[in-house]
Design an enzyme around this catalytic site. Structure first.
Site, PDB file in Angstrom:
ATOM      1  NE  ARG A  38      -3.557  -0.089   2.543  1.00  0.00           N
ATOM      2  CZ  ARG A  38      -4.347  -0.386   3.564  1.00  0.00           C
ATOM      3  NH1 ARG A  38      -4.477   0.462   4.568  1.00  0.00           N
ATOM      4  NH2 ARG A  38      -5.000  -1.531   3.606  1.00  0.00           N
ATOM      5  CG  HIS A  84      -6.725  -1.964  -5.738  1.00  0.00           C
ATOM      6  ND1 HIS A  84      -5.456  -2.234  -5.269  1.00  0.00           N
ATOM      7  CD2 HIS A  84      -7.164  -0.904  -5.026  1.00  0.00           C
ATOM      8  CE1 HIS A  84      -5.134  -1.365  -4.332  1.00  0.00           C
ATOM      9  NE2 HIS A  84      -6.155  -0.551  -4.166  1.00  0.00           N
ATOM     10  CE1 TYR A 128     -22.376  13.666 -14.381  1.00  0.00           C
ATOM     11  CE2 TYR A 128     -21.295  14.039 -12.265  1.00  0.00           C
ATOM     12  CZ  TYR A 128     -22.440  13.871 -13.007  1.00  0.00           C
ATOM     13  OH  TYR A 128     -23.668  13.914 -12.400  1.00  0.00           O
TER      14      TYR A 128
END
Length: 744
Positions: A38, A84, A128
């Site tokens: 991570r 993931h 968007y």
């Protein structure tokens, strides 16, 4: 049933163990997962797992620079579903950062839509926005389908993902990285790819090159937001050698003339990771709180490019002085902390210097080169094997046709007749009739010769270490044509300048604009400063039960000296005094003064001036006023004993009066000059002590002020002259009953 009998069903999974062991083992597993999966990047491709998975998913979706962009929601869904298993927002945040040209030195994602801005505004929702890969991302993925890197199963075992990307350029240093793991963190600034590749070429040519040699090419970071790096080369050399340190960066600015002697500062670049809106707010707060007395106003006139306008409070201020003060007070200058903590090829975390990181990258590139070469070699061998079979068929074309036409099992007959393999026999049987022409045979022979030559070249390369490193260098030179300093994207953005020649001891107060003020200190210790002169002190308002203690004319550039009855001097900057609009602030918030002590004197410091200090016990001395300056909240102990008198030295005579009403006048030359101490005896007393003192010149004569505030002449003062430490004579007729030369 006994106490430890497990319950039926799934209860047999319940384990009894000490809580400390259970917690430590589980927390260690969590810590290792955070470090390796991570927070820390891989030294080879400079990526954390989420970024690597984003790149691989976009590669699988064929989102190359020439393709049409796809919705970010589609990409995030692919990454989350296949590779993931975390929240979609965290994946989208990582994708957005890869597309921000103010966050990434070399963007890996080309975004279409609102991807946020340098003001700190968030990107639009993923439904968007659209995205695809950039040319830099393609360089990182070059060879991913040619067995260049290892793959591992995904979290659900349904697919595979790369352990590391081929990484065509040193992305770790090019784009930098930051992250916080358990017990460790990383913070790597971005650099210029062209300079990094030049350093790599130096290492390929001279493996023994030192960090100092590498810094002939990599002089320092290259931030996407530009700015001026003012860190010294010696400091950066230590940072690059150890992997830990810091880099100071300043905003880029210029002076813009406005006519009639007016000017303003225009900031065009700000330090890396500073939000412009926060910087404007910070500067506005400095103006409002009067912590930036040289700055008059700040405006944000930015459009596509940054344009922050800083107006000076006075046109007489030097632009360099104004900016130096703001660099000290605001994020117009920041320090980027460097901690090059990364995962090596074995997944072990550690801090690396510049040379170690570049060597690790070059080793990775060599491994990628060798693996791609072996992959290509296997493909060539397989093709040559087929071509060998086809050539046998062309040499024996009539027999091959006969076998195919008349035999029941032509494949087995071909294998037996010409010692072919299954693969060769299948290739012959799959050959079309029109490929039996003479020209096709010539084409096969030409292809065979070319592939054989390529095979020999690859085999020679695999056997020669020097040739391998040469090819690694050639690959990096090809990258420079795309991302080098001569290209638009590769041109250096951050410049270097010498560290400011301002002494560390010079404080911001040195840049304060000089303005007249009046310092007001109440009896209960509340202090404030009014602009200009206070004409009528009676109009001043105080808290209930409080009244005026001292009123002192000064200037904003002055240091205010406060003398307390315990013999200590305290120093307060006049520029930091609160406004007189309210009641001010308690003095004890600014200095560590005891509630029980009294304030004896308040005055602005004047360099070179001398003062007379005396204690209640009747001892005193002359002190240079410069010795009174205290740079600690606790003040500076100067006079031993209970202080009662503080006078500016003006004249050649000193008059003292005791509680017994006796006055003694002696020459000023009888007083010692010393920086601190008890002093010498001024006057002898049988009882009581010193009440007051006064300095005057013999030529001008002595006076006192009565209770009504009138000045009274003292023509026969010489009758009270004597030696220091004498008892003196009773005060003359008409002397104030308060036994003071001036009313308090």
């Amino acid at each position: 049933m006994t106490l430890h009998t497990p319950p039926p069903g799934d209860g047999d999974r319940i384990l009894e163990e000490p809580l400390t062991e259970a917690l430590s083992r589980r927390y260690l597993a969590y810590a290792l997962s955070t470090i390796s999966s991570r927070a820390l990047p891989d030294v080879r491709d400079g990526m954390k797992p989420v970024h690597r998975r984003l790149m691989y998913a976009m590669s699988n979706m064929r989102l190359n620079p020439e393709a049409a962009a796809r919705k970010c929601a589609k990409v995030v869904g692919e990454v989350m579903g296949n590779f993931h298993p975390h929240g979609d927002q965290s994946i989208y945040d990582a994708l957005v950062r890869l597309a921000q040209d103010f966050s990434q030195r070399y963007t890996l994602v080309e975004g279409q839509g609102n991807f946020g801005n340098i003001d700190g505004d968030n990107a639009a929702a993923m439904r968007y926005t659209e995205c695809k890969m950039t040319q830099a991302a393609m360089l990182l993925l070059d060879g991913i389908d040619e067995d260049a890197v290892d793959f591992r199963p995904t979290y659900d075992g349904q697919d595979e993902e790369p352990v590391v990307l081929p990484a065509g350029f040193p992305n770790l240093l090019a784009n930098g990285s930051s992250g916080i793991a358990v017990g460790m963190a990383t913070s790597i600034p971005p650099h210029n790819v062209g300079e990094l590749i030049d350093a790599c070429q130096l290492l390929l040519k001279s493996p023994e090159a030192t960090t100092a040699d590498l810094m002939q090419h990599v002089k320092g970071p290259d931030f996407p937001t530009g700015g001026i790096i003012v860190e010294s080369q010696a400091s950066m050399l230590e940072t690059y050698e150890t992997g830990r340190g810091g880099v100071r960066t300043r905003a880029r600015w210029f002076k813009e003339e406005q006519g009639r002697g007016g000017w303003q500062i225009v900031v065009t670049e700000i330090p890396y990771q500073v939000k412009k809106s926060d910087l404007v707010e910070q500067l506005a707060d400095l103006i409002e709180s009067k912590k930036a007395p040289l700055l008059g106003d700040v405006r944000d006139e930015s459009a596509e490019d940054i344009r922050l306008v800083l107006e000076p409070k006075s046109r007489n201020v030097e632009p360099d002085v104004l900016m130096e003060s703001l660099f000290k007070l605001s994020d117009l200058e920041t320090r980027f902390s460097v901690n090059m903590n990364v995962l090596d090829a074995r997944g072990t975390p550690g801090v690396m210097g510049l040379k170690q990181a570049l060597v690790a990258f070059l080793d990775h590139r060599r491994e990628v080169l060798i693996r791609r070469a072996k992959f290509r070699l296997a493909k060539i061998e397989a093709r040559l094997h087929i071509l060998d079979g086809l050539l046998i068929a062309y040499l024996n074309l009539d027999e091959v046709i006969r076998i195919v036409r008349y035999e029941d099992e032509p494949k087995q007959k071909l294998i037996a007749a010409f010692a072919l393999t299954d693969i060769q026999a299948d290739a012959i049987l799959n050959t079309r009739l029109r490929q039996l022409a003479k020209l096709e045979e010539m084409e096969i022979r030409r292809e065979h010769a070319e592939l054989a030559a390529e095979r020999d070249g690859i085999q020679a390369m695999l056997a020669d270490d020097r040739l391998q490193w040469k090819l690694v260098g050639e690959g990096l030179r090809a990258v420079q044509k795309i991302l080098g300093v001569e290209t638009t994207v590769g041109k250096r953005r951050s410049d270097f300048a010498d560290a400011p020649a301002v002494s560390a001891e010079v404080s911001v107060e040195a840049f304060v604009v000089r303005e007249p003020i009046t310092v007001i200190l109440s009896e209960k210790g509340w202090i404030r400063a009014a602009k200009g002169k206070v004409d009528d002190p009676s109009e001043l308002k105080f808290k209930e039960g409080d009244k005026l203690g001292f009123i002192v004319p000064a200037e904003t550039t002055d240091k205010l000296l406060i003398f307390a009855s315990d013999g200590r001097f305290f120093t307060v900057d006049c520029s930091k005094l609160p406004s007189a609009r309210g009641h001010g602030e308690p003095l004890r918030l600014m200095v560590d003064i005891d509630d029980k002590v009294k304030i004896i004197d308040v005055f602005p410091h004047k360099a070179g001036r001398k003062r007379f200090l005396a204690s209640k016990a009747g001892y005193g001395f002359i002190m240079p006023e410069d010795e009174a300056l205290a740079f600690r909240r606790a003040g500076k102990q100067v006079l031993n004993g209970e202080a009662i008198v503080s006078l500016e030295i003006e004249g050649d005579r000193m008059a003292v009066v005791g509680d017994n009403g006796k006055i003694l006048i002696f020459g000023m030359d009888e007083l010692p000059e010393m920086p601190r101490g008890k002093g010498v005896k001024l006057q002898s007393y049988r009882e009581g002590g010193l009440r007051d003192a006064m300095a005057f010149t013999a030529e001008a004569g002595a006076t006192w002020i009565d209770a009504a505030g009138r000045t009274r002449e003292w023509p026969d003062w010489a009758q009270w002259t004597g030696k220091r430490a004498a008892a003196g004579k009773l005060a003359p007729k008409g002397f104030p009953t308060s036994k003071r030369f001036k009313p308090k």
